[in-house]
Design a protein around this motif. Structure first.
Motif, PDB file in Angstrom:
ATOM      1  N   GLY A  22      -5.637   0.784  -3.016  1.00 34.75           N
ATOM      2  CA  GLY A  22      -5.015   2.075  -2.731  1.00 34.75           C
ATOM      3  C   GLY A  22      -6.042   3.091  -2.264  1.00 34.75           C
ATOM      4  O   GLY A  22      -5.777   3.876  -1.344  1.00 34.75           O
ATOM      5  N   GLY A  23      -7.228   3.078  -2.865  1.00 39.19           N
ATOM      6  CA  GLY A  23      -8.295   3.980  -2.444  1.00 39.19           C
ATOM      7  C   GLY A  23      -8.813   3.654  -1.058  1.00 39.19           C
ATOM      8  O   GLY A  23      -9.050   4.553  -0.245  1.00 39.19           O
ATOM      9  N   ILE A  24      -8.988   2.369  -0.770  1.00 41.46           N
ATOM     10  CA  ILE A  24      -9.489   1.961   0.550  1.00 41.46           C
ATOM     11  C   ILE A  24      -8.513   2.391   1.640  1.00 41.46           C
ATOM     12  O   ILE A  24      -8.906   2.963   2.663  1.00 41.46           O
ATOM     13  CB  ILE A  24      -9.717   0.442   0.599  1.00 41.46           C
ATOM     14  CG1 ILE A  24     -10.885   0.049  -0.303  1.00 41.46           C
ATOM     15  CG2 ILE A  24      -9.984  -0.018   2.032  1.00 41.46           C
ATOM     16  CD1 ILE A  24     -11.092  -1.448  -0.428  1.00 41.46           C
ATOM     17  N   VAL A  25      -7.229   2.121   1.415  1.00 46.35           N
ATOM     18  CA  VAL A  25      -6.218   2.482   2.416  1.00 46.35           C
ATOM     19  C   VAL A  25      -6.202   3.983   2.643  1.00 46.35           C
ATOM     20  O   VAL A  25      -6.148   4.460   3.784  1.00 46.35           O
ATOM     21  CB  VAL A  25      -4.827   1.974   1.977  1.00 46.35           C
ATOM     22  CG1 VAL A  25      -3.732   2.565   2.859  1.00 46.35           C
ATOM     23  CG2 VAL A  25      -4.771   0.458   2.030  1.00 46.35           C
ATOM     24  N   ARG A  26      -6.279   4.755   1.557  1.00 46.53           N
ATOM     25  CA  ARG A  26      -6.275   6.215   1.711  1.00 46.53           C
ATOM     26  C   ARG A  26      -7.557   6.688   2.395  1.00 46.53           C
ATOM     27  O   ARG A  26      -7.544   7.614   3.187  1.00 46.53           O
ATOM     28  CB  ARG A  26      -6.137   6.893   0.355  1.00 46.53           C
ATOM     29  CG  ARG A  26      -6.054   8.408   0.462  1.00 46.53           C
ATOM     30  CD  ARG A  26      -5.709   9.039  -0.856  1.00 46.53           C
ATOM     31  NE  ARG A  26      -5.538  10.485  -0.721  1.00 46.53           N
ATOM     32  CZ  ARG A  26      -5.151  11.267  -1.709  1.00 46.53           C
ATOM     33  NH1 ARG A  26      -4.889  10.748  -2.895  1.00 46.53           N
ATOM     34  NH2 ARG A  26      -5.025  12.562  -1.522  1.00 46.53           N
ATOM     35  N   GLY A  27      -8.678   6.027   2.075  1.00 40.73           N
ATOM     36  CA  GLY A  27      -9.949   6.437   2.656  1.00 40.73           C
ATOM     37  C   GLY A  27     -10.004   6.318   4.157  1.00 40.73           C
ATOM     38  O   GLY A  27     -10.570   7.181   4.831  1.00 40.73           O
ATOM     39  N   PHE A  28      -9.396   5.256   4.711  1.00 39.24           N
ATOM     40  CA  PHE A  28      -9.495   5.126   6.158  1.00 39.24           C
ATOM     41  C   PHE A  28      -8.226   5.455   6.912  1.00 39.24           C
ATOM     42  O   PHE A  28      -8.202   5.436   8.131  1.00 39.24           O
ATOM     43  CB  PHE A  28     -10.025   3.737   6.587  1.00 39.24           C
ATOM     44  CG  PHE A  28      -9.147   2.564   6.267  1.00 39.24           C
ATOM     45  CD1 PHE A  28      -9.634   1.562   5.449  1.00 39.24           C
ATOM     46  CD2 PHE A  28      -7.899   2.408   6.815  1.00 39.24           C
ATOM     47  CE1 PHE A  28      -8.869   0.442   5.162  1.00 39.24           C
ATOM     48  CE2 PHE A  28      -7.133   1.300   6.552  1.00 39.24           C
ATOM     49  CZ  PHE A  28      -7.621   0.313   5.702  1.00 39.24           C
ATOM     50  N   SER A  29      -7.149   5.792   6.201  1.00 41.70           N
ATOM     51  CA  SER A  29      -5.940   6.192   6.920  1.00 41.70           C
ATOM     52  C   SER A  29      -5.454   7.578   6.525  1.00 41.70           C
ATOM     53  O   SER A  29      -4.642   8.169   7.226  1.00 41.70           O
ATOM     54  CB  SER A  29      -4.807   5.183   6.660  1.00 41.70           C
ATOM     55  OG  SER A  29      -4.331   5.294   5.333  1.00 41.70           O
ATOM     56  N   GLY A  30      -5.941   8.112   5.387  1.00 41.31           N
ATOM     57  CA  GLY A  30      -5.529   9.440   4.949  1.00 41.31           C
ATOM     58  C   GLY A  30      -4.298   9.465   4.071  1.00 41.31           C
ATOM     59  O   GLY A  30      -3.858  10.523   3.650  1.00 41.31           O
ATOM     60  N   PHE A  31      -3.697   8.324   3.789  1.00 43.77           N
ATOM     61  CA  PHE A  31      -2.507   8.268   2.936  1.00 43.77           C
ATOM     62  C   PHE A  31      -2.425   6.869   2.334  1.00 43.77           C
ATOM     63  O   PHE A  31      -3.218   5.997   2.655  1.00 43.77           O
ATOM     64  CB  PHE A  31      -1.237   8.527   3.762  1.00 43.77           C
ATOM     65  CG  PHE A  31      -0.964   7.456   4.790  1.00 43.77           C
ATOM     66  CD1 PHE A  31      -0.180   6.352   4.477  1.00 43.77           C
ATOM     67  CD2 PHE A  31      -1.513   7.532   6.056  1.00 43.77           C
ATOM     68  CE1 PHE A  31       0.053   5.366   5.414  1.00 43.77           C
ATOM     69  CE2 PHE A  31      -1.277   6.544   6.999  1.00 43.77           C
ATOM     70  CZ  PHE A  31      -0.489   5.464   6.677  1.00 43.77           C
ATOM     71  N   GLY A  32      -1.453   6.679   1.445  1.00 45.77           N
ATOM     72  CA  GLY A  32      -1.117   5.322   1.049  1.00 45.77           C
ATOM     73  C   GLY A  32      -1.483   4.897  -0.361  1.00 45.77           C
ATOM     74  O   GLY A  32      -1.182   3.765  -0.740  1.00 45.77           O
TER      75      GLY A  32
END
Length: 248
Positions: A22-32
Motif C-alpha cells: 500500500g505504501g509503495i503504490v501510494r509512493g509512486f502513484s499518489g493514491f491507493g
C-alpha cells in the motif's frame, strides 16, 4: 503456534506485506493505500481491525507534507468536506456494524474495482461543483469511509473536476483524508472498537508503510509515469480480487 497481535506468523507477514505494498503504490502513484491494504488485510483482521490498523498507520504517513499542504489548501472547501463527512460517517459505521464481515469484504473489493475502472478510463465529473455539492461530496466520502473504509474515491473523482491549481487540489485531498483518519478513529473509539492491541498493530504497520512510501517515491520517474500508474492499477486489481470472499 505462537501468535502476535492475534495473528499467526503467516497472517502477520501477509498484513505487513499489505502495508508495504500500500505504501509503495501510494509512493509512486499518489493514491491507493486503502485500495491495496483493505482487501488483503480484512480476511485476517476483520472489518474493524483492518480499519483501525489502516487509520493509525495512515496518520503518520502524510505528517512531513502537512505544513506545505496547509499553505495551499482551500480552507473553505476543506471545512465543508470535513463537515459533510462528520455528519454521515457514523451512518456508514453503524451500517458496517450490522452486516457480516463477508459483506464488508465484497464492498471493499467492488468499490476498489469500480474506482480502478474509472481511473483507468480517465472518467471525470465535468459539471460545476457548488459549495453545497462539496459538502455532499464530503458526506459521500464519509459514508463510503464508514461502510467500506474508502473515503478517497468520492473526493478524488469529483473534487479534481474543479478548475483549481493541482497543488490546491492535492493539498485539500491530503488534509481531508488526514482529518478523516482522526474522525473515524474517534468514532471507533466511542464504539469501543479501539484497543491497545489494535493501536500497537497500527504502529507496527506504519513501519513497512512508511518504507513503502519512501521506496515508491524513490522508484518513481516522471518520464515513466504511465508505467508506474499501470503497475499501481495492477496491484489494486490483484488486491481487490484477492480480497473477495470467493476464495475463502
Amino acid at each position: 503456534m505462537h501468535e502476535v497481535f492475534g495473528q499467526s506468523p503467516q497472517g502477520l507477514a501477509i498484513i505487513l506485506f499489505a502495508a508495504l505494498m500500500g505504501g509503495i503504490v501510494r509512493g509512486f502513484s499518489g493514491f491507493g493505500t486503502a485500495l491495496v491494504f483493505l482487501p488483503i488485510a480484512t480476511p485476517h483482521l476483520g472489518p474493524f481491525g483492518a480499519l483501525i490498523g489502516l487509520t493509525i498507520m495512515d496518520i503518520l504517513g502524510p505528517l512531513p507534507n502537512l505544513r506545505r499542504a496547509w499553505t495551499a489548501v482551500n480552507q473553505g472547501d476543506l471545512v465543508r468536506l470535513v463537515l459533510g463527512c462528520a455528519l454521515v460517517l457514523p451512518v456508514g459505521l453503524w451500517l458496517l456494524a450490522q452486516v457480516e464481515p463477508e459483506v464488508f469484504r465484497y464492498a471493499v473489493s467492488l468499490v476498489a474495482l469500480f474506482m480502478l475502472a474509472i481511473l483507468a478510463l480517465g472518467l471525470r465529473y465535468q459539471g460545476r461543483v457548488s459549495r453545497t455539492m462539496v459538502t455532499g461530496i464530503g458526506g459521500a466520502a464519509g459514508f463510503l469511509g464508514g461502510v467500506a473504509g474508502l473515503p478517497g474515491p468520492a473526493v478524488i473523482l469529483f473534487y479534481m473536476s474543479r478548475p483549481l491549481p493541482v497543488e490546491v487540489i492535492r493539498a485539500t485531498i491530503l488534509l481531508f483524508l488526514f482529518a478523516f483518519d482522526f474522525l473515524i478513529l474517534g468514532f471507533l473509539t466511542g464504539m469501543g472498537r479501539v484497543t491497545l492491541g489494535t493501536i500497537g498493530l497500527g504502529l507496527v504497520l506504519a513501519i513497512p508503510n512508511l518504507a513503502g512510501n519512501w521506496l515508491g517515491g524513490w522508484l518513481f520517474r516522471p518520464d515513466r509515469e504511465r508505467l508506474y500508474r499501470a503497475a499501481a492499477y495492477l496491484a489494486i486489481a490483484l488486491a481487490a480480487l484477492s480480497g473477495l470472499p470467493l476464495w475463502g
